[in-house]
Design a protein around this motif. Sequence first.
Motif, PDB file in Angstrom:
ATOM      1  N   PRO B 478       0.831  -1.203   0.000  1.00 59.21           N
ATOM      2  CA  PRO B 478       0.000   0.000   0.000  1.00 59.21           C
ATOM      3  C   PRO B 478       0.868   1.256   0.000  1.00 59.21           C
ATOM      4  O   PRO B 478       1.848   1.326   0.743  1.00 59.21           O
ATOM      5  N   PHE B 480       0.434   4.259   1.091  1.00 63.64           N
ATOM      6  CA  PHE B 480       0.559   5.064   2.317  1.00 63.64           C
ATOM      7  C   PHE B 480       1.551   4.438   3.277  1.00 63.64           C
ATOM      8  O   PHE B 480       2.257   5.136   3.998  1.00 63.64           O
ATOM      9  N   TRP B 481       1.613   3.104   3.232  1.00 66.28           N
ATOM     10  CA  TRP B 481       2.561   2.416   4.108  1.00 66.28           C
ATOM     11  C   TRP B 481       3.987   2.659   3.631  1.00 66.28           C
ATOM     12  O   TRP B 481       4.880   2.975   4.418  1.00 66.28           O
ATOM     13  N   THR B 484       5.002   6.133   4.521  1.00 64.92           N
ATOM     14  CA  THR B 484       5.316   6.266   5.946  1.00 64.92           C
ATOM     15  C   THR B 484       6.661   5.624   6.274  1.00 64.92           C
ATOM     16  O   THR B 484       7.455   6.165   7.040  1.00 64.92           O
ATOM     17  N   PHE B 600      -2.667  10.007  -1.606  1.00 65.47           N
ATOM     18  CA  PHE B 600      -1.922   9.645  -0.399  1.00 65.47           C
ATOM     19  C   PHE B 600      -0.590  10.377  -0.338  1.00 65.47           C
ATOM     20  O   PHE B 600      -0.208  10.882   0.713  1.00 65.47           O
TER      21      PHE B 600
END
Lengths: 388, 658
Positions: B478, B480-481, B484, B600
Amino acid sequence: MSAPAPQKPASDGSATTSVADLEKRHEREGQTYTRIVWTQLKKNRAGMAGLWIVLVLIVVAALSPILANDQPIVARYKGSLSFPAFTTYVDTWVPWRGLRYDMKSWKVGDSFPFGDVYPELEGKTWKQVIAEGGPDLGFSVMPPIPWHPTRPDGTQLKKTPSYETQRFLGTDDQGRDVAARIVHGSVVAVTVGVVAEAIAVLLGVTLGLLAGYYGGKVDLLLSRIVEVVMCFPTFFLIITVIAFLPPSNLNIMLVIGFIGWTGIFRLVRGEVMKNKGLDYVMAARALGFSETRIMFRQILPNSLAPVFVSAAFGVAGAVLTESGLSFLGFGDTSVASWGEIVSQGRQYVQEGATHLILPPGIAIFVTLTAFNLFGQGLRDAMDPKLRR
Amino acid sequence: MIQFLLRRILWMIPTLLGITFVTFSIINFAPGDPVAASMGKSGGESGGADGGGGGQDKQVDAVKAKKKLLGMVEDDPVVRAWETANLIGPAALARAKDAGRPVDLTAAASQGGFPKFARTLTWNQATARLFVGSEAGAVHVVDPSGGAAQSTLATGAGDIWCTAVDDAGRVLGIGDTGGTFRTVATADGAPLGKVVQTDRPFRRAVAVKDGDAPAFLSACDDGVIRLHAIPSGEVVREYRAHSSYVAALAVSADGKRFWSGGYDRRVREWDVAGGPARVVAEAGQAVMALALSPSGSTLAAASEDRSIRLIDLRDAAKPQRVFEGHFKGVTAVTFDAPGATLWSGGRDGRVLAWDIEAGRATAATADDQGVVTAIVLAPDGTSVWTASESTRKTAIWRRYVKWLGRIVTFDFDRSFVTNEKVIDKIAESLPVTLGMNALALFITYLIAIPWGILAAVKRGKTFDRVSSVILFMLWSMPSFWVATMLIMTFSSKRSLDLFPSVGLESTSAAALAYLPWLKDRAAHLVLPLIVMTYGSFTGLTQYMRTSMLETISQDFVRTARAKGLPERLVVFKHALRNSLITMVTLLAGLLPGMIGGSLFVEIIFSIEGMGKLSYTAVLARDYPIIMAISTFTAFLTLLGVLLSDVLYSVVDPRIRHE
């Protein structure tokens, strides 16, 4: 190997050949389409790995209240057995309040040592009772992760999430156990993924069948609708709609399902159009079968095969969407969700909250990979060119 | 080709309509009143902070304003008539007391069909006509007895704020916001004299008697009250005492004396013949309207301080009576014929009827009237007419058609939150998103094409297998992961602090020279671009691989090989060119992803692009932005699809004839 797994694809694609006799003969000789696909799939190691991970995931989700809970699985107090960790099941699956109460009083799930039975335990949690021990407590078995996903443990309440103590994966900024949250997050992932995709498949197959079979104006109208829906960036459309609805997983499932059916629609429509002109349909028509019978009993089963592949990928997509939504804060905060844990980790990234980023991310990654692998394996297994 | 294009574009029209319909439906059929829902939370909070009433008013106002902005309500320029019967006396008081508030008043009749809001109402006894001055600069002559067609005088004035008619009903004095005062004939609107020009708007005009000759008085925002001769309109006399805008005038029955009030809060009494003014009262805030009771003994002064003061003209020592009931400034006031009821209208959108003796409101309209700009007593004394900036609900289909008409001209309204033009906001953020996506796409192609070729050439070998596993894993991560994690690894003080993670440039970037600026920008772009490219690798590389494999297995490649060409030449000159066609046509299909896909990345890296804009708009329920973005992106997507179809048809002419 003869786990429940083989039955799953078997129950769905069985009606490939339309002539019943032929089918029976094939079944006798072990040559149904399903069986061929299953045999092919079994040869595909990656696809099988995906399938196994999916199954494990489902089991973890189903057992999550006993895998991570702050109440014992079984405990004996003053000579009577109780199963407090099972309370969640009773609360979730027994719809009638009266019956729920009865079941609790049968000691299926004593959530707390209640004051009306044991006045001396009034206001105490099971953990305190177990910690105090004493002669009244016979024995107790705590879950492997003895923490609750949403009930914060008062002693761990800190401003920043911490990775310390005896815990497996530390706690988040509200003192909730990360490991417990990840285990419980599988419930949301699996249910949202599967239910949302099921809605999408149901819609896509039904409408695709109608459009493909009737053609003409029905097809024109439905195809326009699909074209319109496909014009919107999916995720933007989803967050727009979700933002207007109260945050609940049911809404998320519905929205993902109602926006994500277009791909399957196109697939089914194409397949049905192709099948419509084939001889077996003509034969069915010559036999005087009704339209609905031809549609649902003849054409539909023959058009479904690619839908399964698409659905497997679709579940992965829905899981991704759900985690993205929770990451952005549109999810249901009353239950644990992987995306939400990552978003917490993002907030505390400068404080080094690695334990909030890596584990839930890996959980999402593994889930997505598993469904994608399974989907790809299924696709390869259905591809006659790859058949050996 | 042209025919094909035309057909494709024609097919876009129903889809476009569908897109607008979906967008419109999402906003308008979302559960709950969209505006109330968006206001509910913040409004409640501010209400608490203000100690109740004020906050709620603000919220009511904001809701009204936004409803208007959304086109949920539209202007309803009407003059309403309200029955005065049964509004005073013990019975009315008892009714109001029972209800705990003034009883509801409903309009007995309304005169509508004005093109714009009516601003002034002037009744003329001699002609039995009501003169309605409107913002459109026209005066409508209405026969209130019913039925008779109204006539409209085009006066040449701007936004009319005041009108007056002489007693004979022949001459009309008109003052407008453009600072002009003119006299026209009531019969045909023909100008009768010179136009008096000032640099401030005229707010109020009345007919008086200068000696025995009829004349007009005008109140102007320059603080001067002027006496105009009839019919020439020339200024005969000026009355100077007010230090600020003069907003209210009232004349005695014989027309010899008048009272004025204005933004300097004082009410002054004047002699038309001239002479110094006498201050008779002072209000808390600007005096907006004055009315003299029929008996001539009481002057009612409506003020922005939400009150109406009753000034006893005979006995100045007598304390003023103050009527408070409006929850905003009072803008219009009048007495009824017997002088027992006082009518007032205010900015709160209500018209109140007061029992003068009891000193309290006995009846009130709903607060949906808009600012009440004029109140006049009907000649028979049984009703009161009001002009107000009222609005009415717009039928949903009309809203849709109107909105459609607006977006065709790219008028997307203004943001609820910042009040900026939505189109400007989009124009600000679209280049950011498009630029980043173009860059990301370029990088993706740059890596995906050779990767795909290599995978195709080494089909089934270790490289192909490993690359397919890597691609597969990249695909399942993903974004967004990944974002991050990248921040965690490369932009955190606890690990490698290599790249910034916020925005597209440092705060000091504007002051930098070109090269350091470029470096700064590049450093900011590294992490977002990684996130934006890794995900699309898989698809593109696999497309490239498949397309290459297809080409390689074709006859002309075999021929090239048979000719003995070196493998490198075969792959890069013969096969590659042909397989690149698919890749080019794929580009157009990536457009929707380009606009919505960086959501995102933009949120996580705080980049002010389309994704961030739409996200913040969704969170703030900034409807105009949400509607604009969803229409806009869908439209761009449609264009992308068209582009890809055209590209395909250029590449493969057979498609045109399908």
